[in-house]
Design a protein around this motif. Structure first.
Motif, PDB file in Angstrom:
ATOM      1  N   LEU A 290      39.814  50.951  38.304  1.00 21.52           N
ATOM      2  CA  LEU A 290      39.197  50.010  39.232  1.00 21.52           C
ATOM      3  C   LEU A 290      40.150  48.879  39.596  1.00 21.52           C
ATOM      4  O   LEU A 290      41.045  48.521  38.819  1.00 21.52           O
ATOM      5  N   GLU A 291      39.925  48.299  40.775  1.00 19.26           N
ATOM      6  CA  GLU A 291      40.641  47.105  41.166  1.00 19.26           C
ATOM      7  C   GLU A 291      40.152  45.933  40.303  1.00 19.26           C
ATOM      8  O   GLU A 291      39.024  45.943  39.812  1.00 19.26           O
ATOM      9  N   LYS A 294      36.906  40.237  41.470  1.00 17.67           N
ATOM     10  CA  LYS A 294      37.218  39.040  42.245  1.00 17.67           C
ATOM     11  C   LYS A 294      37.265  37.826  41.317  1.00 17.67           C
ATOM     12  O   LYS A 294      36.422  37.647  40.451  1.00 17.67           O
ATOM     13  N   TRP A 301      43.972  40.834  33.763  1.00 18.01           N
ATOM     14  CA  TRP A 301      43.459  42.162  34.099  1.00 18.01           C
ATOM     15  C   TRP A 301      44.359  43.249  33.546  1.00 18.01           C
ATOM     16  O   TRP A 301      45.567  43.239  33.713  1.00 18.01           O
ATOM     17  N   PRO A 303      44.616  47.129  33.900  1.00 14.77           N
ATOM     18  CA  PRO A 303      44.122  48.369  34.504  1.00 14.77           C
ATOM     19  C   PRO A 303      44.186  49.519  33.508  1.00 14.77           C
ATOM     20  O   PRO A 303      45.174  49.681  32.780  1.00 14.77           O
ATOM     21  N   VAL A 318      31.307  48.677  44.645  1.00 13.96           N
ATOM     22  CA  VAL A 318      32.392  49.361  43.922  1.00 13.96           C
ATOM     23  C   VAL A 318      31.782  50.412  43.018  1.00 13.96           C
ATOM     24  O   VAL A 318      30.577  50.392  42.733  1.00 13.96           O
TER      25      VAL A 318
END
Length: 586
Positions: A290-291, A294, A301, A303, A318
């Motif tokens: 996932l991105e 926000k 983060w 990934p 999403v």
């Protein structure tokens, strides 16, 4: 009788007659046809959009089609006048006897007046409250409880087969925190000095009661054991005891659940695996990255590949994770299994009542419900906004027992369950509610619960006085319906009451379809206002009083009217779960 639905049915028949006569094409889709009160009362009693919605497919001007319909309606004995308004709306004014006959409907039906077959006994599951079993219910839980319970009653009145359900979130991290918090209070109950409660645990005084009860049951059995032994024992004991409190509080509020479902039982039974397997078989689960969310900084983060549900295929923003980094299921996975379980139990219509802080969870849950049931179930989520508790405009101090909030039981004990239930429905569920203890108990028009109950009490007072003054008069509803010459009711205020009561069946259906029980409170306030207006006129004009000496016929008609008013108020209060009062004392 729902006069609006009756005219809607009749207008469809008139359109069929026009089609048979060749005046309009056959087979026009009239599904959007409505009959409702005009926006302006001066425009008449009923208004239909029939000509407006059918003109284009009929390839006619709206007013031309309206003129055909007007010609048909003018021949009806129950229509006093009919006219075309604006671009093609048809407005009708009915004869007074139509509204007077609704008074007889009320008297003959009792509080069942307004019952509808709209739902056709369709099964509907309404899940509400569902507070984590980690502490007593607070005022916001009370709002969700009242809203959900009133919505369930409203749907039942509209002809649905309703099941009320509470989902016990007894799996996951929060109940392990509860178990650890309970263990500290358990040690404290056995005489150990525990000091300040560590951050991350529940500090509420209520857990002292839980720890004491556990100590009384088990003595020092868990003191020298490993966490793997004492944690399940403390957790399960606390959940059981707190759920006992919750059920007790709901009982005092007048809420009785049909079903209590356990998250842990679902997980243990393999329901999560089954639900995810169903999604996987449909190609709706994949491994992806996932991105970043926000607002996350890049260095916050990490990934990583995750097991994801294709939530975006069903309108979500999403795709959503189904497993945590340790391989265990997310809360979302458990909730998918729970909603799938409700569907498999026979509920194609699901309603969840959540707190406002769960707003971001709505789309994903609706997406998952659509996906896992292959579109055969619908989920409507109703969010209940916050309740601000005040005393004369000032915030109420927190409960010592709860530590961080005012408990629902505190609120009920102070003002009573009927006041709580009524006031909680005086705003839309998605609007913040101010609950001022001083204002909700004052005797004024500004307090809706008093204003409505005062109208009912006044009706009952008149009927009791009449029983003393006219002992020979049979006041049973059936007798009043049969004997009253309602043609004697011709005052403007009397007709206003009759018309208002006639809208009750329509209000029930409209509120049920919209899942908006607050409409019941609004209707009752308006009905009470109409009644108080008549009462006040009677104080100034003796001819409008309810008991007219020397005119038994008029007196009987007016007693029938106010008996009907009391009945409709009682019918509405029943939906809200509020008891109508017979008399009010200062």
């Amino acid at each position: 009788m729902n006069i609006f639905k009756a005219f809607e049915t009749d207008i469809r028949k008139l359109l069929e007659e026009l089609a048979a006569e060749g005046a309009i094409p056959a087979g026009l889709d009239s599904s959007r046809l409505t009959v409702e009160p005009p926006r302006e009362a001066s425009h008449g009693d009923l208004s239909t959009n029939a000509a407006m919605i059918l003109a284009k497919p009929a390839k006619m001007a709206p007013r031309a089609l309206a003129e055909l319909l007007v010609a048909k309606l003018k021949g009806r004995a129950d229509v006093a006048s009919v006219e075309i308004a604006g671009p093609g709306f048809v407005n009708l004014r009915l004869t007074p006897d139509v509204w007077r006959d609704r008074i007889r409907d009320v008297l003959n039906a009792g509080t069942a007046y307004g019952d509808s077959d709209l739902g056709g006994k369709t099964p509907v599951n309404v899940e509400y409250v569902s507070a984590n079993p980690t502490g007593p219910l607070h005022a916001a839980h009370g709002r969700g409880a009242v809203f959900g319970d009133a919505l369930a009653s409203l749907l039942e009145k509209a002809g649905y087969a309703v099941s009320r359900e509470y989902y016990i979130n007894d799996a996951g991290a929060q109940v392990d925190v509860l178990g650890r918090s309970t263990f500290i209070r358990y040690r404290e109950a056995l005489g150990e000095e525990v000091g300040e409660i560590p951050a991350g645990l529940y500090p509420g005084e209520y857990l002292k009661e839980v720890g004491q009860a556990l100590a009384e049951r088990d003595g020092n059995r868990w003191i020298d054991t490993d966490e793997s032994e004492w944690l399940p024992a403390c957790r399960d004991f606390a959940i059981s005891m707190i759920m006992g409190w919750i059920k007790g509080d709901l009982g005092v509020l007048g809420v009785t659940m049909d079903v209590y479902s356990s998250e842990r039982a679902l997980v243990t039974a393999g329901a999560v695996d089954k639900a995810l397997t169903a999604l996987e078989e449909r190609g709706l689960i994949y491994t992806g990255v996932l991105e970043p969310p926000k607002g996350k900084k890049p260095d916050d983060w990490e990934p990583r590949p995750q097991t994801l549900f294709k939530s975006t295929d069903f309108g979500d923003d999403v795709d959503r994770p189904l497993k945590k980094s340790d391989g265990s299921f997310t809360y979302f996975s458990n909730d998918i299994a729970y909603h799938f379980d409700k569907y498999k139990r026979g509920f194609g219509s699901l309603i969840d009542v959540w707190g406002a802080d769960h707003g971001g969870y709505v789309k994903r849950m609706q997406s998952a419900t659509t996906a896992v049931t292959e579109g055969k179930a619908s989920l409507d989520v109703k969010l209940c906004q916050l309740v601000h508790l005040m005393q004369n405009g000032q915030p109420v101090k927190m409960s010592k027992r709860a530590g961080t909030f005012v408990t629902l039981r505190d609120v009920i004990d102070q003002v009573g369950k009927d006041v709580v239930r009524f006031i909680m429905l005086t705003r839309r569920n998605d609007q913040t509610l101010d609950f001022d203890f001083a204002k909700v108990t004052e005797q004024s028009k500004d307090n809706p619960v008093f204003y409505v109950q005062y109208a009912h009490a006044r009706c009952r007072s008149v009927l009791r006085h009449a029983a003393t003054a006219l002992p020979q008069l049979d006041q049973t509803p059936a007798a009043l319906a049969a004997s009253a010459n309602l043609a004697r009711l011709d005052a403007e205020e009397e007709m206003a009451l009759a018309k208002r009561m006639a809208t009750w069946p329509r209000v029930v259906e409209a509120a049920a379809e919209a899942h908006e029980p607050h409409r019941i409170a609004f209707f009752l306030y308006d009905l009470a206002s109409d009644f108080h207006a008549l009462w006040n006129r009677g104080r100034d004009d003796a001819s409008l009083r309810f008991l007219i000496e020397g005119d038994a016929e008029l007196t009987t008609a007016r007693l029938a009217l106010i008996a009907a008013v009391a009945t409709v108020i009682a019918s509405g209060l029943k939906v809200m779960g509020v008891e109508p009062v017979e008399e009010l004392r200062s």
